[in-house]
Write a protein that holds these residues in place. Sequence first.
Motif, mmCIF file in Angstrom:
data_model
loop_
_atom_site.group_PDB
_atom_site.id
_atom_site.type_symbol
_atom_site.label_atom_id
_atom_site.label_comp_id
_atom_site.label_asym_id
_atom_site.label_seq_id
_atom_site.Cartn_x
_atom_site.Cartn_y
_atom_site.Cartn_z
ATOM 1 N N ALA A 17 23.620 58.384 64.260
ATOM 2 C CA ALA A 17 23.439 58.882 62.884
ATOM 3 C C ALA A 17 22.027 59.429 62.683
ATOM 4 N N LEU A 20 21.711 62.730 64.582
ATOM 5 C CA LEU A 20 22.393 63.797 63.827
ATOM 6 C C LEU A 20 21.503 64.313 62.699
ATOM 7 N N GLU A 45 29.129 64.426 65.295
ATOM 8 C CA GLU A 45 28.831 63.157 65.960
ATOM 9 C C GLU A 45 29.287 63.211 67.420
#
Length: 168
Positions: A17, A20, A45
């Motif tokens: 996360a 990203l 992802e």
Amino acid sequence: MEKGAISVSRAELGDVADLLAILNGATQYKVERGDMAWGSEARSEQRVRDAMAESQMYIVRQDGRSVGTTCLQWDDEHYWGKQQPIAGYIHGLAVESSVHGQGIGAMVIEWALHQTFLQGRQFLRLDCSARNAGLCRYYERQGFIQVGQRVLQSGYIAALYQCEASHC
């Protein structure tokens, strides 16, 4: 690498996360400046997970907070062609915009130079858009020398840079 409150470590699945957010923020930053080297679409992802599986992806933390990323590879036939094992190749260096100007990118480059040196390799190499004059100047200020260009079928022109690993 530990430098005060800055650390570089191998990215793990729990970092996806954060990776990203950093990579998508950097992509937007590049697009806003006319650099389409990373495309204009947000990474998924799955794409980040694939990149982690295919290369040595690292996460950069400042005071425990994720603020950057890079990949360090030991070959790069796509941009450099088949080469003797004399270099490390850095890709996807990205720093969160809230920490721009703090020298974090330079610290990551220093870390990559050291890792390359420890592997007994002579050069750290990278590529960037030849049309992004600001980014080219940044890498030149970090000690990199442009040693060529590579034109891809898409028309993208990559500026090829290298720096002596003993620079560290």
